[in-house]
Design an enzyme around this catalytic site. Structure first.
Site, PDB file in Angstrom:
ATOM      1  N   ASP B  25      26.033  82.960 139.484  1.00 47.91           N
ATOM      2  CA  ASP B  25      25.162  81.862 139.894  1.00 47.91           C
ATOM      3  C   ASP B  25      25.812  80.586 139.381  1.00 47.91           C
ATOM      4  O   ASP B  25      25.774  80.289 138.193  1.00 47.91           O
ATOM      5  CB  ASP B  25      23.766  82.060 139.280  1.00 47.91           C
ATOM      6  CG  ASP B  25      22.835  80.875 139.559  1.00 47.91           C
ATOM      7  OD1 ASP B  25      23.265  79.914 140.239  1.00 47.91           O
ATOM      8  OD2 ASP B  25      21.683  80.911 139.092  1.00 47.91           O
ATOM      9  N   LYS B  88      28.206  70.254 140.847  1.00 53.71           N
ATOM     10  CA  LYS B  88      27.777  70.887 142.090  1.00 53.71           C
ATOM     11  C   LYS B  88      27.298  69.851 143.109  1.00 53.71           C
ATOM     12  O   LYS B  88      27.411  70.046 144.314  1.00 53.71           O
ATOM     13  CB  LYS B  88      26.664  71.875 141.771  1.00 53.71           C
ATOM     14  CG  LYS B  88      26.278  72.813 142.905  1.00 53.71           C
ATOM     15  CD  LYS B  88      25.273  73.818 142.403  1.00 53.71           C
ATOM     16  CE  LYS B  88      24.822  74.792 143.464  1.00 53.71           C
ATOM     17  NZ  LYS B  88      23.907  75.795 142.895  1.00 53.71           N
ATOM     18  N   GLU B 187      21.179  81.500 147.489  1.00 50.42           N
ATOM     19  CA  GLU B 187      20.407  81.706 146.257  1.00 50.42           C
ATOM     20  C   GLU B 187      19.019  82.309 146.495  1.00 50.42           C
ATOM     21  O   GLU B 187      18.652  83.266 145.807  1.00 50.42           O
ATOM     22  CB  GLU B 187      20.339  80.386 145.475  1.00 50.42           C
ATOM     23  CG  GLU B 187      21.683  80.070 144.828  1.00 50.42           C
ATOM     24  CD  GLU B 187      21.873  78.615 144.446  1.00 50.42           C
ATOM     25  OE1 GLU B 187      20.898  77.845 144.499  1.00 50.42           O
ATOM     26  OE2 GLU B 187      23.009  78.243 144.096  1.00 50.42           O
ATOM     27  N   ASP B 209      12.946  77.687 145.573  1.00 51.92           N
ATOM     28  CA  ASP B 209      14.000  77.573 144.560  1.00 51.92           C
ATOM     29  C   ASP B 209      14.263  76.107 144.255  1.00 51.92           C
ATOM     30  O   ASP B 209      14.875  75.395 145.053  1.00 51.92           O
ATOM     31  CB  ASP B 209      15.258  78.276 145.093  1.00 51.92           C
ATOM     32  CG  ASP B 209      16.426  78.245 144.108  1.00 51.92           C
ATOM     33  OD1 ASP B 209      16.305  77.581 143.053  1.00 51.92           O
ATOM     34  OD2 ASP B 209      17.449  78.873 144.395  1.00 51.92           O
TER      35      ASP B 209
END
Lengths: 179, 624
Positions: B25, B88, B187, B209
């Site tokens: 992850d 990210k 994800e 999420d």
């Protein structure tokens, strides 16, 4: 042609060519087929085999997408029956229908100025969905009785409504972005 | 028919041997690595027992490997320009798209010719891909240390809403870190796997999420091990970081600060904001004190009510996205059986409250929201690497954003609409505009808006070698294919002459293979010899895969072949086995291609057979 690509979409799923298809069977068969060909099943294979799996899985996805949507299924059945769709140059000429489309379009345009645009938009989209559903009922009857040319006109009208729904969605996105 | 007997090429690929696979992850704030051991998926800790690796990379000097994780994070405030966090957010993005705090960029970006942004650091210029690769390398080392061997393959998770450029950047980072990326997994899908397998759930679930920097909502249908994503939506620039920024802006407003403040102060302020946010899940109010400069120290109090008013608009945005995702999935709120919460920001009480209201049920938070994605990825990696040959699990994902082409008047023509199940391929025909035209440019974009300028430009495809004809006579078929990772590839052919038009791709935000190679060469851990060694290794791995898969195929389906066909396969196979041991990676590649050629028909027959078998027994009862 290899694999499922030479078969028509109904044959791929081992289902009869019929507008009233058994959607549960369609979904079950779809899952079985994907379990056999999905590229994840070839994660340890060479590049060529993985590419082949991608192609097969894509073809099965395409077939599933067309068959599960009543409008796309109807259009596909008409094409199988030899009806020619030349979308860019042909469109419905029905004045009553076109007038109604204009009114619906005006309602969409007017939503921006309303107090609660989101719920008004939802209501309008429901109205359009209802119209769509009535027309699809008629369409299925026309296909059953092989009145393909009338069915074709109805498919074209339904495509108008689809486009309108898409515009509604874009409007909702615009409204959400402005939050 | 005689079966071929050929010795095992690679030691690591013996059948029945458990292969090491992990799920990663790669998060905005923290990253994790997990694996399946004795049937149990769990995250791996470092030597100090920490599972979370802060996604922070600090560059100190040119000849020194970067520091990753907690040690780097501690320097975020003291050495802000060399300490990169939340990288990210920059993946697959141009400098101009990177979010500013006030009017300032968070790092010292270089204006470069290529659109991949580069950050000036003490170790030289670094792209977000290289920074991410440093995080992945740290996780790879952790996994190999704790598992005691090299990894066979990894699954890296990405936000479901990541576009093609962001996905490609992530895959490139994996490549740069020397990982065999089996799959990019969304994800929310990973989270659904983690929950679904535990409880063998059936029905419709919503996965919400909210991480540090990204938001995703996915609606899935679970049925007998098949996880079918029905729709997905989100925002790749919305997360807990934005809560912090909103609090920080509020503090500045309260303190009457209007001018720009230094990078160190911004980091300091954001840390105070983040701490306040976290503290407010336990306490009703928190006292704050911020020193802006010698003459200005601000003190004040923030309570839950203020926090809620600051973050409510952000939560509202996520709820509008949830509503759209439900509609795209053609289900109603009442149809959703379970709501799963993922990501650190779902610890926020207001988020839980608002989501509970919207879905009319309390969301599930059974599995640690920080770990659930890595755990799901590990389960998928275990299946993909072949440790569970009889497992029925299958993940069917969708493309999050529509793919389209630029047409006349800056308008977008959609080719593949969002939420189409992948893999997918669609073709679009083009024709020439002028007599004798032999080239044309195709501009591929991704997004939902009507204008090209409002969508993301993925690349320009220049088509050359079109046979010269009168205007409108040529038929150029451009094929778009999106694979299971959600990555796009494009091919083109001229239909009337069947001439293959060559394509030159200029990715707008991605890296070319040459650029990746240059990066590898430049990176201190990869001297020139290493690049060569790596090329050989890559081809050997591919050769082993092809050989192993073929041997299994021959054992299983050898009866699909004529004796003569077996012979020609045998020749190509022996040849590949011979060159595989050598050090000429080009020769290995050519031999793989030759073997592939010899087995093309066999592969097609096998595919047909498996399709037939999949629906065997459904022959008769369908036509009732």
């Amino acid at each position: 042609m290899s694999g499922s690509q030479s078969q028509n979409y109904f044959e791929i799923f081992r289902l009869p060519i019929d507008f009233h298809l058994n959607t549960q069977k369609l979904t079950e068969h779809y899952r079985e087929l994907q379990k056999a060909v999905h590229p994840d099943r070839f994660a340890n294979a060479g590049d060529r085999d993985r590419r082949l799996a991608v192609q097969q899985a894509a073809n099965i996805n395409e077939a599933f997408e067309v068959l599960k949507s009543p409008l796309k299924r109807a259009r596909y059945m008409l094409i199988l029956a030899g009806v020619d769709f030349n979308d860019e140059h042909e469109t419905t000429q029905d004045p009553e229908f076109l007038m109604e489309q204009m009114e619906l379009r005006e309602s969409v345009a007017a939503i921006r100025g309303l107090d609660d645009p989101f719920s008004e938009l939802v209501k309008l989209m429901q109205t359009i969905e209802q119209k769509k559903s009535t027309m699809i009922d008629t369409l299925s009857q026309l296909i059953d009785t092989k009145e393909y040319l009338d069915a074709k006109v109805l498919v074209q009208k339904l495509q108008f409504l689809e486009k309108l729904l898409l515009e509604c969605e874009n409007l909702e996105q615009d409204l959400a972005d402005a939050l | 028919m005689a079966l071929l007997q050929i010795s095992e090429p690679g030691q690591s690929t013996k059948p029945h041997e458990r292969r090491l696979a992990v799920g990663i992850d790669l998060g905005t704030t923290n990253s994790l690595v997990a694996t399946v051991r004795s049937g149990q998926a769990d995250t791996l800790a470092d030597e100090q027992g920490n599972h979370l690796l802060p996604s922070v990379v600090r560059y100190t000097d040119v000849d020194v490997s970067p520091i990753v994780g907690q040690d780097a994070k501690q320097h975020a405030a003291s050495d802000p320009l060399n300490t990169i966090s939340s990288v990210k957010r920059f993946m697959g993005r141009a400098v101009k798209e990177i979010k500013h705090f006030g009017s300032q960029l968070p790092y010292d970006f270089v204006d470069t010719e290529t659109k991949v942004p580069r950050i000036k650091t003490a170790a030289g210029e670094k792209s977000p891909i290289e920074v991410s690769a440093a995080i992945l390398t740290a996780l790879k080392q952790r996994a190999e240390q704790s598992l005691g061997d090299e990894l066979t393959g990894v699954v890296i998770t990405v936000p479901a809403y990541f576009d093609d450029a962001q996905r490609q950047a992530t895959k490139d980072a994996g490549k740069l870190a020397g990982l065999n990326v089996l799959r990019l997994l969304n994800e929310p899908t990973a989270a659904a796997v983690a929950y679904g397998l535990d409880k063998s759930a059936e029905g419709i679930i919503a996965v919400y999420d909210l991480g540090g920097g990204t938001f995703d909502i996915s609606i899935l249908r679970l049925n007998k091990g098949v996880f079918e994503v029905m729709s997905t939506g989100g925002d790749t620039a919305l997360g807990g970081d934005d809560f912090d920024q909103a609090i920080a802006q509020w503090i500045m407003q309260q303190a009457g600060i209007t001018e720009n403040i230094s990078q160190n102060k911004i980091r300091h302020l954001l840390k105070i904001a983040c701490d306040a946010k976290e503290s407010l899940t336990e306490n009703e109010s928190v006292d704050l004190s911020v020193e802006f400069n010698d003459s200005n120290t601000w003190s004040g109090t923030i309570n839950r009510e203020i926090l809620n008013s600051l973050i409510d608009p952000l939560i509202q945005k996520t709820i509008v996205t949830c509503r759209r995702a439900l509609r795209d999935a053609q289900v109603n709120v009442e149809d959703v059986q379970t709501v799963v919460m993922v990501g650190g920001s779902t610890r926020n009480l207001r988020v839980r409250e608002k989501l509970g209201e919207f879905f009319a049920q309390p969301p599930m938070v059974d599995i640690d929201p920080d770990k659930v994605v890595a755990i799901g990825a590990a389960l998928q990696a275990d299946v993909l690497v072949g440790n569970k040959p009889d497992d029925e699990m299958l993940l069917l994902d969708v493309i999050p954003l529509s793919l389209g082409l630029e047409t006349m008047g800056n308008l977008v023509e959609k080719i593949i609409p969002r939420n189409t199940t992948i893999p997918v391929s669609r073709a679009q025909d083009f024709t020439t505009f002028k007599d004798g035209q032999t080239a044309m440019t195709v501009h591929v974009v991704q997004g939902e808006r009507e204008l090209v300028s409002d969508c993301r430009s993925l690349g320009q495809f220049a088509l050359h070698d079109i046979p010269a004809m009168v205007a409108g006579a040529a038929r150029i078929r451009v094929m778009f294919q999106v694979d299971a990772d959600g990555l796009l590839s494009v091919t083109a052919t001229e239909e009337t002459t069947h001439a293959e038009a060559s394509i030159q791709i200029k990715p707008s935000y991605g890296l070319t293979d040459t650029e990746i190679e240059t990066m590898l060469r430049d990176s201190i851990t990869h001297a020139k010899g290493d690049v060569e060694a790596r090329n050989i290794r890559e081809q050997q791995v591919e050769a082993d895969r092809v050989i192993d898969a073929l041997q299994i195929a021959l054992q299983k389906d050898g009866d699909l072949l004529e004796e003569q066909e077996v012979n020609s396969i045998e020749v190509a196979l022996l040849e590949l086995n011979k060159v595989r041991e050598g050090d000429d990676h080009r020769l290995i590649k050519t031999s793989i291609e030759k073997l592939n050629e010899a087995t093309t028909e066999f592969a097609a027959r096998r595919m047909n057979k498996s399709i037939k078998q999949a629906l065997a027994g459904h022959q008769v009862d369908e036509f009732e």
